[in-house]
Scaffold this motif. Structure first.
Motif, short mmCIF file in Angstrom:
data_model
loop_
_atom_site.label_atom_id
_atom_site.label_comp_id
_atom_site.label_asym_id
_atom_site.label_seq_id
_atom_site.Cartn_x
_atom_site.Cartn_y
_atom_site.Cartn_z
N SER A 133 2.61 1.76 -9.66
CA SER A 133 1.47 0.63 -9.41
C SER A 133 2.28 -0.59 -9.13
O SER A 133 3.53 -0.77 -9.47
CB SER A 133 0.51 0.48 -10.32
N GLY B 207 5.52 5.02 1.94
CA GLY B 207 5.13 3.57 1.81
C GLY B 207 5.50 3.22 3.27
O GLY B 207 5.63 1.93 3.70
N SER C 70 0.71 -1.08 0.09
CA SER C 70 -0.07 0.01 0.12
C SER C 70 0.78 1.27 0.07
O SER C 70 1.37 1.56 1.02
CB SER C 70 -1.03 0.22 1.33
N THR D 33 1.30 5.45 -1.29
CA THR D 33 0.84 6.57 -2.23
C THR D 33 2.03 7.29 -2.73
O THR D 33 3.23 7.27 -2.35
CB THR D 33 0.03 7.41 -0.94
#
Length: 354
Positions: free
Chosen positions: A114, A69, A38, A40
């Motif tokens: 991603s 992260g 996860s 950003t």
């Protein structure tokens, strides 16, 4: 900024001025559970106060990301971007390998990340949690799809073989590595000032630059392998390394290097001070300068320092652009500190490479 935060920032800079060693995180101890992280990635401008600012010297800004992260992503010191610009691999000085996909917008600007994964870097004995064994600083891809990684403290360059068929893996170095012959004279290298810069040139020679001590000296030791000494980019012995001198700007130290299509290189230099904060310098070195015994004083292209986005930039990568330009990527080492950021920036360098 509060007084407490100012004092903390000052203490951090004092520590980092000794080689960015005092503030380390748990990146090498991260849980290697498989699956995407996860993470950003927020857009960051070149200059928050001047949105019209789009260039640093001849380098045109093509977007930047502020990557968050947590304790799973950080401390990143070396960077590789695949030739198509779709994937990245970064290594960290706590023994971390991070890889993922790059996203660009319709104009070719860096827009996001991603499928980001992180895992420990394996060394000769496997996964180690001893920083002196896993302090990875730079990486480069070999023709067979394998990788070379330079490490300091326990100074060495490790070779990671490519996959079956020689196609390697775009997820970065993995498997059990073997050390390659080191340049002569490394016994005098500072523990935290080792081979921070490593790259393979288009002509097959390997180039590395020593960070050295933060002593104000501008001349840094560097080595380049002999032409034709190896078909796979790996020297057969220490005698294959030829010394030269790389000259920095005052108070700067080299942290990474990346190849240019004409055989030259871009060198990333870093400086940190209590008054000026972080500053990074991009230097172009012509192919004709990369010879044994030379004293190399390259051409400064620009600096990233206040009020421009700036931090502890330690990694640089290049790839060819669609219109003949060279695309340049920079990544910063946040030392797993809340006072620093992990930035990934992208620039375009037009015109002659050197």
């Amino acid at each position: 900024m509060t007084i407490r935060k100012s004092m903390a920032w000052g203490l951090l800079l004092v520590a980092l001025s000794g080689g960015c060693a005092a503030v380390v995180g748990a990146g090498g101890d991260s849980d290697p559970t498989p699956g995407p992280l996860s993470v950003t990635a927020s857009a960051v401008p070149l200059d928050r106060g001047r949105p019209e600012k789009v260039a640093v010297g001849p380098l045109r800004f093509l977007g930047g990301l502020d990557i968050a992260g947590g304790e799973r992503v950080g401390g990143l010191s070396g960077l590789w971007i695949d030739p198509a610009g779709d994937r990245f691999v970064a290594i960290g000085d706590t023994g971390l390998v991070v890889d993922g996909r790059l996203q660009t917008d319709a104009e070719g600007r860096l827009a996001g990340l991603s499928e980001v994964h992180a895992r420990p870097l394996t060394v000769e004995e496997g996964i180690s949690h001893r920083k002196r064994r896993t302090d990875a600083e730079d990486l480069t891809r070999l023709p067979d799809g394998g990788w070379l990684v330079s490490l300091e403290r326990d100074h060495r360059i490790l070779r990671y073989k490519g996959g079956d068929g020689g196609d390697g893996g775009d997820q970065g170095p993995e498997g059990t590595p073997t050390p390659i012959p080191m340049p002569p004279g490394m016994d005098s290298t500072p523990e935290n000032g080792g081979l921070e810069s490593l790259t393979l040139l288009p002509d097959g020679r390997l180039l590395t630059i020593e960070e050295g001590k933060d002593n104000g000296h501008q001349d840094r030791r560097a080595w380049i392998t002999r032409m034709g000494s190896s078909r796979d980019g790996v020297p057969a012995s220490a005698a294959d390394w030829q010394p030269f001198t790389y000259r920095t700007a005052p108070r700067y130290r080299p942290t990474s290097v990346a190849p240019l299509p004409d055989g030259g290189v871009l060198v990333l230099e870093r400086r940190v001070s209590l008054l000026g904060g972080w500053s990074s310098r991009l230097v172009r070195v012509a192919a004709r300068q990369l010879t044994a015994g030379a004293v190399v004083d390259g051409e400064e292209l620009g600096r990233l320092e206040a009020p421009l986005v700036n931090d502890n930039f330690e990694g640089i990568a290049t790839r060819p652009g669609p219109a003949g330009e060279t695309l340049v990527y920079l990544i910063s080492d946040n030392n797993f500190s809340s006072l620093q950021r992990t930035y990934l920036l992208m620039f375009a360098l037009h015109g002659p490479s050197s």
